[in-house]
Write an enzyme that holds these catalytic residues in place. Sequence first.
Site, mmCIF file in Angstrom:
data_model
loop_
_atom_site.group_PDB
_atom_site.id
_atom_site.type_symbol
_atom_site.label_atom_id
_atom_site.label_comp_id
_atom_site.label_asym_id
_atom_site.label_seq_id
_atom_site.Cartn_x
_atom_site.Cartn_y
_atom_site.Cartn_z
ATOM 1 N N LYS A 183 41.165 1.069 79.244
ATOM 2 C CA LYS A 183 40.984 2.576 79.266
ATOM 3 C C LYS A 183 42.070 2.991 78.569
ATOM 4 C CE LYS A 183 44.672 3.792 82.122
ATOM 5 N NZ LYS A 183 45.955 4.178 81.488
ATOM 6 N N ALA A 222 51.006 -5.054 79.479
ATOM 7 C CA ALA A 222 52.045 -3.979 79.939
ATOM 8 C C ALA A 222 52.073 -3.012 78.711
ATOM 9 C CB ALA A 222 53.592 -4.238 79.967
ATOM 10 N N ALA A 223 50.649 -2.125 78.540
ATOM 11 C CA ALA A 223 50.694 -1.540 77.366
ATOM 12 C C ALA A 223 50.072 -0.225 77.591
ATOM 13 C CB ALA A 223 49.606 -2.246 76.127
ATOM 14 N N LEU A 263 47.194 0.290 79.172
ATOM 15 C CA LEU A 263 45.747 0.390 78.893
ATOM 16 C C LEU A 263 44.907 -0.300 80.255
ATOM 17 C CD1 LEU A 263 45.793 -1.200 75.308
ATOM 18 C CD2 LEU A 263 45.277 1.231 75.988
ATOM 19 N N ALA A 264 45.706 -0.307 81.206
ATOM 20 C CA ALA A 264 45.128 -0.928 82.748
ATOM 21 C C ALA A 264 44.568 -2.167 82.542
ATOM 22 C CB ALA A 264 44.244 0.076 83.030
ATOM 23 N N ASP A 283 44.267 2.537 89.255
ATOM 24 C CA ASP A 283 43.255 2.602 88.100
ATOM 25 C C ASP A 283 42.478 1.470 88.551
ATOM 26 O OD1 ASP A 283 44.790 4.533 86.496
ATOM 27 O OD2 ASP A 283 45.871 2.892 85.509
HETATM 28 P P1 ATP Z 1 48.544 0.367 83.753
HETATM 29 O O1 ATP Z 1 47.872 1.075 82.473
HETATM 30 O O2 ATP Z 1 47.378 0.356 84.673
HETATM 31 O O3 ATP Z 1 49.819 0.842 84.066
HETATM 32 P P2 ATP Z 1 49.370 -1.686 81.850
HETATM 33 O O4 ATP Z 1 48.193 -1.734 80.968
HETATM 34 O O5 ATP Z 1 50.568 -0.743 81.449
HETATM 35 O O6 ATP Z 1 48.758 -1.022 83.235
HETATM 36 P P3 ATP Z 1 49.217 -4.477 82.720
HETATM 37 O O7 ATP Z 1 48.727 -5.343 81.290
HETATM 38 O O8 ATP Z 1 48.450 -4.364 83.851
HETATM 39 O O9 ATP Z 1 49.977 -3.231 82.295
HETATM 40 O O10 ATP Z 1 50.409 -5.420 83.141
HETATM 41 C C1 ATP Z 1 51.611 -4.765 83.792
HETATM 42 C C2 ATP Z 1 52.313 -6.064 84.461
HETATM 43 O O11 ATP Z 1 51.656 -6.737 85.346
HETATM 44 C C3 ATP Z 1 52.605 -7.056 83.294
HETATM 45 O O12 ATP Z 1 54.233 -7.146 83.456
HETATM 46 C C4 ATP Z 1 52.023 -8.483 83.767
HETATM 47 O O13 ATP Z 1 52.962 -9.334 83.974
HETATM 48 C C5 ATP Z 1 51.483 -8.027 85.320
HETATM 49 N N1 ATP Z 1 50.126 -8.454 85.636
HETATM 50 C C6 ATP Z 1 49.689 -8.946 86.688
HETATM 51 N N2 ATP Z 1 48.440 -9.384 86.384
HETATM 52 C C7 ATP Z 1 48.175 -9.122 85.339
HETATM 53 C C8 ATP Z 1 46.692 -9.382 84.884
HETATM 54 N N3 ATP Z 1 45.663 -9.811 85.213
HETATM 55 N N4 ATP Z 1 46.711 -8.986 83.368
HETATM 56 C C9 ATP Z 1 47.915 -8.426 82.640
HETATM 57 N N5 ATP Z 1 49.040 -8.292 83.485
HETATM 58 C C10 ATP Z 1 48.950 -8.535 84.684
#
Ligand code: ATP
Length: 314
Positions: free
Chosen positions: A11, A101-102, A104-105, A141
């Site tokens: 997302k 950790a980008a 992008l959920a 999310d």
């Molecule tokens: P959001 O937008 O919901 O804040 P995000 O895109 O910033 O999420 P994620 O890619 O979900 O971040 O990753 C955040 C942290 O969660 C990472 O440091 C990763 O190690 C951990 N993590 C746990 N499970 C997963 C997974 N299935 N996919 C990606 N990262 C994961």
Amino acid sequence: MHSYSLIAPAKINLYLEIIGDRPDNYHELAMVLQSISLADKIDIRSIGIESIVVRCNHPLVPADEANIAYRAASLMSKQFPEALVRYGGVEITIHKHIPVAAGLAGGSTNAAAVLVGLDLMWELGLTHGELEELGAQLGSDVPFCIGGGTALATGRGEVLSPLPNLDHIYVVLAKYKNLSISTPWAYKTYRQEFGDTYVTDTEGQENSRQRVHSGPIVSAIAHHNHAEIGKLLHNDLEKVALPEYPQLLKLREAFASENVLGAMMSGSGPTMFALTESQAQAEEVEAAVKAKMADPDLEFWIAQFNSNGISIAH
Ligand code: ATP
């Protein structure tokens, strides 16, 4: 069936406003969330033994209970112990395409896929609302990621109002490979710097939510006014991320100077995106920004707005 393959879309945020603090220590938010075609593939299959196994091709994604997809399977087995006995445990294979950790959920959508997949595999017949409720226990999310499309999200992000689908908008995404922003850091820093602007009383928070509900970006979406949507992109977390990481500001400016509807950081970052009216425009923008930034650490993706969340892969 004893196995399912699911598509789990990422997302982006078209809007993110931090309204104030909540009694549960989370932030009260008003967001517009949009699914995009950049997606992970999640395979789930029943295994004979009563355990949960996670496999993932990405070095930064944990394969134990720290993985939110593992926690989704664990929650389902606690809620439906008889299904676990009947079908055995589950192996989850995550084919990662969404950067980690980008903003992008990526994790949330993996968890959503496991909930939807286990509901099918265990023949539970859960309603959309029941799945969303389980999702909210895993992360703010996750409920959105289940149904996807375009939605207004309030509360911690788990209270959803669907908005009309926005087809035919393209998105160019860019992320520095070696830059990640922790979501807790972004919100904590925002609270430190802007906490004095928070709306604290319940009535004031409700007014703020209503202002977004009937506000300009929701109206632009209702009228499919792409140019307006591009102009109204807004993300409060840019106020902490852009000063901390000047390369993000440069990237944003590079996108904004091209033929785009608008450009912004998604969620807590650091992914920056720009919206365009066509695939061809998206490709031109990608090429121009790539040339301008000339940084081998910068990765790009082109995607389209999606009108759905988790789906079965065919
Ligand atoms: P959001 O937008 O919901 O804040 P995000 O895109 O910033 O999420 P994620 O890619 O979900 O971040 O990753 C955040 C942290 O969660 C990472 O440091 C990763 O190690 C951990 N993590 C746990 N499970 C997963 C997974 N299935 N996919 C990606 N990262 C994961």
